[in-house]
Each structure stands twice: as structure tokens, then as C-alpha cells.
Design a protein around this motif. Structure first.
Motif, PDB file in Angstrom:
ATOM      1  N   GLU A  49      23.646  25.184  40.828  1.00 48.60           N
ATOM      2  CA  GLU A  49      22.765  26.344  40.712  1.00 48.60           C
ATOM      3  C   GLU A  49      23.319  27.244  39.614  1.00 48.60           C
ATOM      4  O   GLU A  49      24.503  27.594  39.616  1.00 48.60           O
ATOM      5  CB  GLU A  49      22.687  27.112  42.037  1.00 48.60           C
ATOM      6  CG  GLU A  49      22.212  26.290  43.227  1.00 48.60           C
ATOM      7  CD  GLU A  49      20.795  25.760  43.095  1.00 48.60           C
ATOM      8  OE1 GLU A  49      20.053  26.254  42.210  1.00 48.60           O
ATOM      9  OE2 GLU A  49      20.434  24.845  43.857  1.00 48.60           O
ATOM     10  N   ALA A  51      22.302  30.646  36.734  1.00 52.47           N
ATOM     11  CA  ALA A  51      21.653  31.962  36.778  1.00 52.47           C
ATOM     12  C   ALA A  51      20.857  32.185  35.498  1.00 52.47           C
ATOM     13  O   ALA A  51      20.929  33.238  34.870  1.00 52.47           O
ATOM     14  CB  ALA A  51      22.683  33.071  36.974  1.00 52.47           C
ATOM     15  N   GLU A 155      11.559  28.394  46.867  1.00 50.72           N
ATOM     16  CA  GLU A 155      11.391  29.810  46.535  1.00 50.72           C
ATOM     17  C   GLU A 155      12.621  30.437  45.894  1.00 50.72           C
ATOM     18  O   GLU A 155      12.547  31.535  45.339  1.00 50.72           O
ATOM     19  CB  GLU A 155      11.002  30.611  47.785  1.00 50.72           C
ATOM     20  CG  GLU A 155      12.038  30.581  48.911  1.00 50.72           C
ATOM     21  CD  GLU A 155      11.755  29.510  49.949  1.00 50.72           C
ATOM     22  OE1 GLU A 155      12.072  29.719  51.126  1.00 50.72           O
ATOM     23  OE2 GLU A 155      11.210  28.455  49.558  1.00 50.72           O
ATOM     24  N   HIS A 156      13.791  29.772  45.972  1.00 46.52           N
ATOM     25  CA  HIS A 156      14.996  30.361  45.393  1.00 46.52           C
ATOM     26  C   HIS A 156      15.452  29.646  44.128  1.00 46.52           C
ATOM     27  O   HIS A 156      16.573  29.864  43.664  1.00 46.52           O
ATOM     28  CB  HIS A 156      16.128  30.352  46.427  1.00 46.52           C
ATOM     29  CG  HIS A 156      15.793  31.089  47.687  1.00 46.52           C
ATOM     30  ND1 HIS A 156      15.404  32.413  47.689  1.00 46.52           N
ATOM     31  CD2 HIS A 156      15.783  30.688  48.990  1.00 46.52           C
ATOM     32  CE1 HIS A 156      15.174  32.795  48.939  1.00 46.52           C
ATOM     33  NE2 HIS A 156      15.382  31.766  49.739  1.00 46.52           N
ATOM     34  N   SER A 157      14.600  28.818  43.559  1.00 44.76           N
ATOM     35  CA  SER A 157      15.013  28.041  42.389  1.00 44.76           C
ATOM     36  C   SER A 157      15.317  28.923  41.181  1.00 44.76           C
ATOM     37  O   SER A 157      16.141  28.570  40.338  1.00 44.76           O
ATOM     38  CB  SER A 157      13.928  27.017  42.019  1.00 44.76           C
ATOM     39  OG  SER A 157      12.711  27.669  41.733  1.00 44.76           O
ATOM     40  N   ALA A 159      16.441  32.124  41.391  1.00 44.51           N
ATOM     41  CA  ALA A 159      17.204  33.283  41.870  1.00 44.51           C
ATOM     42  C   ALA A 159      18.418  33.536  40.989  1.00 44.51           C
ATOM     43  O   ALA A 159      18.847  32.679  40.204  1.00 44.51           O
ATOM     44  CB  ALA A 159      17.650  33.047  43.317  1.00 44.51           C
ATOM     45  N   ASP A 160      18.987  34.720  41.132  1.00 46.31           N
ATOM     46  CA  ASP A 160      20.210  35.075  40.408  1.00 46.31           C
ATOM     47  C   ASP A 160      21.407  34.554  41.200  1.00 46.31           C
ATOM     48  O   ASP A 160      21.949  35.242  42.059  1.00 46.31           O
ATOM     49  CB  ASP A 160      20.295  36.592  40.228  1.00 46.31           C
ATOM     50  CG  ASP A 160      21.559  37.015  39.502  1.00 46.31           C
ATOM     51  OD1 ASP A 160      22.307  36.124  39.027  1.00 46.31           O
ATOM     52  OD2 ASP A 160      21.812  38.234  39.408  1.00 46.31           O
ATOM     53  N   TRP A 161      21.835  33.340  40.883  1.00 45.96           N
ATOM     54  CA  TRP A 161      22.910  32.698  41.638  1.00 45.96           C
ATOM     55  C   TRP A 161      24.280  33.262  41.307  1.00 45.96           C
ATOM     56  O   TRP A 161      25.280  32.860  41.921  1.00 45.96           O
ATOM     57  CB  TRP A 161      22.866  31.188  41.423  1.00 45.96           C
ATOM     58  CG  TRP A 161      21.697  30.573  42.137  1.00 45.96           C
ATOM     59  CD1 TRP A 161      20.439  30.401  41.657  1.00 45.96           C
ATOM     60  CD2 TRP A 161      21.679  30.116  43.493  1.00 45.96           C
ATOM     61  NE1 TRP A 161      19.624  29.850  42.617  1.00 45.96           N
ATOM     62  CE2 TRP A 161      20.358  29.662  43.749  1.00 45.96           C
ATOM     63  CE3 TRP A 161      22.631  30.026  44.505  1.00 45.96           C
ATOM     64  CZ2 TRP A 161      19.990  29.137  44.982  1.00 45.96           C
ATOM     65  CZ3 TRP A 161      22.264  29.502  45.730  1.00 45.96           C
ATOM     66  CH2 TRP A 161      20.957  29.060  45.963  1.00 45.96           C
ATOM     67  N   ARG A 163      24.912  36.268  41.964  1.00 41.45           N
ATOM     68  CA  ARG A 163      25.056  37.303  42.988  1.00 41.45           C
ATOM     69  C   ARG A 163      26.122  36.904  44.013  1.00 41.45           C
ATOM     70  O   ARG A 163      26.239  35.747  44.382  1.00 41.45           O
ATOM     71  CB  ARG A 163      23.711  37.506  43.673  1.00 41.45           C
ATOM     72  CG  ARG A 163      23.703  38.451  44.861  1.00 41.45           C
ATOM     73  CD  ARG A 163      22.277  38.553  45.419  1.00 41.45           C
ATOM     74  NE  ARG A 163      22.252  39.205  46.721  1.00 41.45           N
ATOM     75  CZ  ARG A 163      21.138  39.386  47.434  1.00 41.45           C
ATOM     76  NH1 ARG A 163      19.977  38.967  46.953  1.00 41.45           N
ATOM     77  NH2 ARG A 163      21.182  39.990  48.611  1.00 41.45           N
ATOM     78  N   LEU A 166      26.451  35.246  48.287  1.00 41.72           N
ATOM     79  CA  LEU A 166      25.158  34.575  48.271  1.00 41.72           C
ATOM     80  C   LEU A 166      24.510  34.673  49.643  1.00 41.72           C
ATOM     81  O   LEU A 166      25.168  34.403  50.660  1.00 41.72           O
ATOM     82  CB  LEU A 166      25.332  33.106  47.874  1.00 41.72           C
ATOM     83  CG  LEU A 166      25.694  32.862  46.409  1.00 41.72           C
ATOM     84  CD1 LEU A 166      26.141  31.417  46.203  1.00 41.72           C
ATOM     85  CD2 LEU A 166      24.532  33.197  45.493  1.00 41.72           C
ATOM     86  N   TRP A 170      19.727  31.462  50.790  1.00 38.83           N
ATOM     87  CA  TRP A 170      19.936  30.773  49.524  1.00 38.83           C
ATOM     88  C   TRP A 170      20.850  29.561  49.715  1.00 38.83           C
ATOM     89  O   TRP A 170      20.626  28.501  49.127  1.00 38.83           O
ATOM     90  CB  TRP A 170      20.552  31.711  48.490  1.00 38.83           C
ATOM     91  CG  TRP A 170      19.686  32.843  48.050  1.00 38.83           C
ATOM     92  CD1 TRP A 170      18.561  33.316  48.668  1.00 38.83           C
ATOM     93  CD2 TRP A 170      19.894  33.673  46.901  1.00 38.83           C
ATOM     94  NE1 TRP A 170      18.059  34.386  47.977  1.00 38.83           N
ATOM     95  CE2 TRP A 170      18.851  34.630  46.888  1.00 38.83           C
ATOM     96  CE3 TRP A 170      20.852  33.707  45.903  1.00 38.83           C
ATOM     97  CZ2 TRP A 170      18.749  35.604  45.902  1.00 38.83           C
ATOM     98  CZ3 TRP A 170      20.761  34.674  44.911  1.00 38.83           C
ATOM     99  CH2 TRP A 170      19.716  35.618  44.905  1.00 38.83           C
ATOM    100  N   TYR A 173      18.924  26.768  51.198  1.00 39.57           N
ATOM    101  CA  TYR A 173      18.117  26.147  50.141  1.00 39.57           C
ATOM    102  C   TYR A 173      18.970  25.205  49.297  1.00 39.57           C
ATOM    103  O   TYR A 173      18.574  24.070  48.992  1.00 39.57           O
ATOM    104  CB  TYR A 173      17.497  27.242  49.274  1.00 39.57           C
ATOM    105  CG  TYR A 173      17.062  26.787  47.909  1.00 39.57           C
ATOM    106  CD1 TYR A 173      15.788  26.277  47.691  1.00 39.57           C
ATOM    107  CD2 TYR A 173      17.923  26.876  46.822  1.00 39.57           C
ATOM    108  CE1 TYR A 173      15.388  25.847  46.433  1.00 39.57           C
ATOM    109  CE2 TYR A 173      17.533  26.454  45.555  1.00 39.57           C
ATOM    110  CZ  TYR A 173      16.278  25.941  45.368  1.00 39.57           C
ATOM    111  OH  TYR A 173      15.893  25.522  44.126  1.00 39.57           O
TER     112      TYR A 173
END
Length: 419
Positions: A49, A51, A155-157, A159-161, A163, A166, A170, A173
Motif C-alpha cells: 500500500e 500513498a 473503498e480504501h484503495s 487512502a493516505d497509507w 497515516r 492505520l 484499513w 482491507y
């Protein structure tokens, strides 16, 4: 109501069968992860993942791994590195070096895995395998639906990974992205076998491994990829784009923040498209604030930097301005061949439809049969004499794989000779 809407909704894969594992953030946890994965059997499912859209770097902010007999692990590579140096997870890679890694769309994950010292010795790319067997849609969620009748949440593809911490949803997911990846690999491997395309896939995967640790050279004039650049007509306007892009890139790199979060592309190209040389020299703070995007909170913080950049552009002499277009590398677009090289144009008109027909017969996307660039190069300036042996050698030099050359070379030679 359409017939499609009457179909029952597919069940959603809500959570990993073994639950969401804790995130690996200590050396003790990492050692235990290495031991568990080493004791497992079969291929290792891997995903990352990033960002994108939030950070300047393309580093991995989470690495997911799963193996039969070991379970799922979520490794936080940031915990093992620093802001200035990426983590060194080569010990984890070494423990898995002899085993097959399974990734989906490996070209997206391999660069950030290589950054932390994780390079495979062999892999299986489920997206590429799906392309080779002619699947019309190759997204991971779509393939999971096709293979197992289950729906993955996505829905979290985006996202700001980066962060921290976590959120639990997330992590759920992320774990699900590798939950069925090995099963998908087996499903696709059987399809490759039935279609007689296993050797094709083997060569493609080996090519990905060979290229995994190679860092491509930087693009010349990367600022030319600014969206909206087509609307900038003057060399002075291009200089505005170049200078603002450079300032933004310096800021973004220093803060590890996505450039678009500092100043959107449309602000740079939009300003450059509006200005002529005289306006660049006369522009002041109030004029800059009148442009909507520059008045946003983030861009307005750096108003002095933008104005200084425009001042530098105003002092450039004519020979210091960027050229409107870089010299083309390789052949021009085929639409220009008729006037620039009629013989090559006739060759293209004869060979390209035949290659498309062959791809359709083989049920494989034409770009997977042969890269568009390789085909353009060999048709624009073919080897002399034009024989199966010389064309094969030319395509091999362009990294066209043996299975591709075996299929495409006879088509190129036959139709080039007839053109």
C-alpha cells in the motif's frame, strides 16, 4: 429494471478468515514473521500500500504477506527505516528468496519493494496472467468475483497509507488483498495450462524478475508532463511551467508531499497559457492572487516563491527559453509516416492489421503480444536484409520475449515483403 439488476448481489468478503493480524513494527515481530513465513509452504502472496496522491515518494507504507501454513502478516516498513532512508528488509527477502512471489500488477509493487531490499527470484503476476488468457477485465476485485463469486471492498484503495496509526478497517482491507491471492494464482495457472500459454507466462514473469531492480533513467524535462501543457503556446509560457514546476517539485520533495497538494497542475499550465512575455514581467502579488488556484490556502503560503520564479522567467533571454518540443526518441507516430517515410507507412499498413488479427486469434491483448514501441521501431527502420533471423535479432535487442518473437516474426517478414 435491467436484467443485470435482477441478479443477486455477490456476497462480500468482509474479513480475513483468521482475523486481522497485528502490524509488525518491532525487530522481534519481524524475526517472528520471517520464521513463520519460512516454515510455511508454497508461494507467498505479497501486496503493498502506497500513498499516491498524498506523498512525494512512491515508497511502501504497508507490506502484506500471506503463505499457506503461516498466515497473513502486515509489515510496516516505515517502522524499520527513517525519513531519510528506507527500511532494509533484505533479511525478509532472503528468507523467501527460493520461493515464488505472487503479486497482482507486479510493476506497481516491485519498485517500492526493491527500495526496501525485497527482490524476487521468481514470481507470478495474476494481472498479467489474466491478460494472457484473454480475460476482458483484470482488476483484482473483478478476478476474485469471476473465480470465486465473492466481492472485495475497494473503498480504501486511494487512502493516505502514510497515516499513523492505520485504522483497523484499513488493515482489514489490506489483509483481504492477499487473502485469496494464492487461490487466484492457482485458478489462473490452470487457465494458462488449458490455453497452452503456460510457457508464455513463464517467460513474462522471468522478464519482470530480470527488470525488477533496474531503476529507469530520469525522464528528460519531466515538467513537460504537466497536465494542460497543450494549451501553452509560447516558449515564454513553457518557461513559466518549467520554473513553477521546479519550485513545486523542490517543495514537494523536501516535505514528502504530493506536488498536486502544494499547487495543482491546472494552476501552473493555466497561468502559463494566459500570460505573454510582457505580462510575465509585469505580474505582481495581486495578479497572482486573482488566479483562483493560487489563492487557495496551500499555494498562497508560497506566494513569494512563485513570484520569484516568474521574475526569473522574465529575465531569460530567448536562447534560454525551452524549445517547444523535445527531439523525438525513436520513430515518429505512424500517422506521420506517410509524408516522412512512405515505404515504412506501407509496411505499417500491411503488418499492423495482421498483428492485430493474430492477437485476436490468440485471445491476447495486442500490447502483450508485442509492445507498440518495439513494433514501430522494427517497421520504421527494419534490418537489412529483412529476414526472419535479422528481425528476430532486432526484436530480441528490444527485449521482446522468445514466445512473442516466435509468433510475430513470421507475420512481420511475410507482410513486410508483400508491402
Amino acid at each position: 429494471m435491467s436484467a443485470a439488476s435482477d441478479e443477486p448481489a455477490l456476497p462480500v468478503l468482509e474479513a480475513p478468515a483468521d482475523g486481522v493480524p497485528p502490524v509488525v513494527v518491532t525487530q522481534q515481530q519481524l524475526d517472528a514473521t520471517v520464521a513463520a513465513l519460512s516454515a510455511g509452504t508454497g508461494p507467498i502472496a505479497i501486496d503493498t500500500e502506497r500513498a499516491h496522491g498524498f506523498r512525494y515518494s512512491a515508497r511502501a507504507y504497508l507490506i502484506q504477506l500471506r503463505r499457506e501454513g503461516a498466515g497473513t502478516f502486515l509489515v510496516d516498513p516505515i517502522a524499520f527505516g527513517s525519513p531519510d532512508a528506507p527500511a532494509d528488509l533484505s533479511g525478509l527477502a532472503a528468507a523467501l528468496a527460493a520461493d515464488e512471489w505472487v503479486l497482482h500488477a507486479a510493476t506497481q509493487d516491485l519498485p517500492c519493494l526493491a527500495e526496501v531490499g525485497m527482490l524476487p527470484s521468481k514470481l507470478f503476476d495474476t494481472e498479467l496472467a489474466a491478460r494472457l488468457v484473454g480475460m476482458p477485465r483484470v482488476a483484482l476485485g473483478t478476478l476474485i468475483e469471476e473465480a470465486f463469486g465473492l466481492r472485495l471492498r475497494k473503498e480504501h484503495s486511494a487512502a493516505d497509507w502514510s497515516r499513523r496509526p492505520l485504522p483497523e478497517e484499513w488493515l482489514n482491507y489490506a489483509a483481504l488483498d492477499v487473502e485469496l491471492l494464492i487461490d487466484l494464482r492457482d485458478w489462473l495457472a490452470e487457465k494458462l495450462h488449458v490455453a497452452g500459454k503456460t510457457e508464455w507466462a513463464t517467460q513474462e514473469f522471468a522478464h519482470l524478475v530480470d527488470r525488477a531492480g533496474i531503476i529507469p533513467p530520469p525522464r528528460p524535462d519531466p515538467w513537460r508532463r504537466t497536465s494542460g501543457l497543450h494549451a501553452v503556446r509560447s516558449s515564454r509560457g513553457l518557461a513559466v511551467v518549467r520554473e513553477l514546476w521546479r519550485v513545486r517539485d523542490e517543495l514537494a520533495s523536501g516535505m514528502d508531499r504530493a506536488p498536486g497538494k502544494i499547487l495543482p497542475d491546472r494552476a501552473i499550465s493555466g497561468l502559463a497559457a494566459r500570460l505573454n512575455a510582457a505580462e510575465v514581467k509585469q505580474l505582481g502579488p495581486s495578479d497572482l492572487s486573482a488566479i483562483p488556484e493560487f489563492a487557495w490556502r496551500a499555494p498562497s503560503r508560497y506566494r513569494a516563491r512563485w513570484l520569484a520564479a516568474l521574475d526569473r522567467v522574465a529575465t531569460l533571454t530567448r536562447d534560454q527559453l525551452p524549445v517547444k518540443a523535445l527531439p523525438a526518441e525513436g520513430p515518429p507516430p505512424p500517422r506521420a509516416w506517410e509524408t516522412r517515410n512512405p515505404v515504412a507507412a506501407a509496411r505499417w499498413d500491411a503488418v499492423r492489421p495482421a498483428v492485430l488479427e493474430l492477437a485476436e486469434q490468440l485471445v491476447v491483448p495486442v500490447e502483450n503480444l508485442i509492445s507498440p514501441d518495439a513494433l514501430r521501431r522494427v517497421l520504421w527502420q527494419p534490418p537489412v536484409p529483412l529476414t526472419a533471423e535479422t528481425v528476430d535479432a532486432a526484436l530480441a535487442a528490444d527485449l521482446v520475449r522468445p514466445w512473442q518473437r516466435e509468433l510475430v516474426v513470421p507475420v512481420i517478414v511475410r507482410h513486410s515483403t508483400a508491402a
